[in-house]
Design an enzyme around this catalytic site. Structure first.
Site, PDB file in Angstrom:
ATOM      1  CG  ASP A  94      18.635 -36.056  27.620  1.00  0.00           C
ATOM      2  OD1 ASP A  94      19.190 -35.784  26.529  1.00  0.00           O
ATOM      3  OD2 ASP A  94      17.543 -35.561  27.964  1.00  0.00           O
ATOM      4  CG  ASP A  96      18.642 -30.747  24.734  1.00  0.00           C
ATOM      5  OD1 ASP A  96      19.152 -29.999  23.855  1.00  0.00           O
ATOM      6  OD2 ASP A  96      17.439 -31.029  24.772  1.00  0.00           O
ATOM      7  CG  ASP A 271      17.248 -33.599  32.043  1.00  0.00           C
ATOM      8  OD1 ASP A 271      17.082 -33.599  33.287  1.00  0.00           O
ATOM      9  OD2 ASP A 271      16.344 -33.300  31.239  1.00  0.00           O
TER      10      ASP A 271
END
Ligand code: ZN
Length: 321
Positions: A94, A96, A271
């Protein structure tokens, strides 16, 4: 865009624009083994343990509830309603845009620049997953404010959290490679940048990316402003991969500091909590990210994907203000 969707807009989205065909096959094919979760009021996904035995039930649910956000598990369960009988989980990375440790934009939330940087990072991670780890079956999802890489190769779906964490560290370049190698003839000094394969090569690529995205405001452990400024001053040498020259300009001790600093910063490119959590729920591709009014969507071609064209729902263009 980047403005919260109203309930009226959510209804419009799910009833007029959203289509069950936009749910990717890799989710639809095993829908009965996944846990779904929903956020109805914008306060987090607290409606969990939902199960749909067919896509049609999911369609009816989304059309009638028009949730603020929709999620589904990376895990497959024998009894998803109880999150019981774990079978396997996708391996997920992930990225972001908001949490990238080196962003050149300096914005408070997300913007075109950091979304683009997130895309560059994701491209590098995918290359390493394919080229170094031999993984083949992966899907790239635009999450609404970043990217999810979802790997579904059989080889990785049964892995536990520890191995997932090792893979993560490898692909982001989170450890400085050793520089002493020995064989029968003696001990050699070999810098990461003179080894054109394996982990040292990955590390060199990630460090290069990091160095080119440093600004004078970047915060790295044990790296002061003077060193930061020198790195920025001499980094053009790395455009031609003049690593030896660059290292001499910076000085060997300070060079060690800078690559150590970037290695630890690389750990926050992705993450880690998401990658090691076998029971995570992730935003459902095709659903609306209501907070920013963008569509979470599967990306077929990363080269041509543009979130500001391809992930903007119709109602945003129809807004009057
Ligand atoms: Zn930004």
């Amino acid at each position: 865009m980047f403005k919260q969707a109203t309930l009226e807009e959510r209804r419009k989205y799910y009833r007029e624009e959203w289509d069950i065909k936009q749910v990717p096959d890799f989710i639809g094919n095993f829908i009965e083994n996944r846990e779904f979760g929903f956020d109805h009021f914008g306060r987090g996904p607290n409606d969990r343990y939902k199960v749909f035995s067919t896509l049609d039930y999911l369609k009816r649910f989304l059309r009638s509830k028009t949730p603020f956000a929709a999620y589904c598990s990376v895990a497959y369960y024998q009894k998803p309603r109880r999150r019981d009988g774990w079978m396997k989980s996708e391996l997920v990375f992930d990225v972001d845009a908001k949490d990238i440790p080196i962003r050149t934009c300096g914005c408070d939330d997300v913007c075109e620049i950091c979304l683009n940087e997130a895309k560059e990072i994701v491209g590098g991670l995918i290359d390493t997953l394919k080229g170094d780890l031999g993984l083949k079956n992966m899907h790239l999802i635009y999450s609404g404010r970043g990217y999810h890489i979802r790997v579904i190769d059989d080889d990785v779906m049964g892995l536990g959290s520890d191995v997932r964490s090792q893979i993560l560290k490898y692909i982001v370049g989170a450890d400085v490679p050793k520089d002493k190698y020995d064989d029968a003839a003696g001990i050699y000094d070999l810098q990461h940048f003179s080894i054109p394969l394996g982990y040292p090569k990955v590390f060199t690529q990630r460090v290069k990316y990091g160095i080119f995205h440093l600004t004078e405001d970047s915060k790295l452990d044990d790296v002061n402003l003077k060193l930061l400024k020198d790195v920025i001053k001499y980094r053009n040498l790395l455009e031609d991969d003049e690593w030896g020259l660059f290292k001499n300009r910076i000085g060997p001790l300070r060079y060690k500091k800078i690559i150590k600093g970037i290695a630890s910063l690389n750990m926050s490119l992705v993450d880690a909590k998401v990658s090691i959590d076998l029971k995570r729920i992730l935003r459902l591709p095709s659903s609306l990210h209501s907070k920013v009014s963008m569509r979470c969507t599967e990306i077929k071609n990363i080269e041509t994907f543009d979130p500001f064209k391809d992930a903007v729902p119709k109602f945003v263009w129809e807004r009057e203000d």
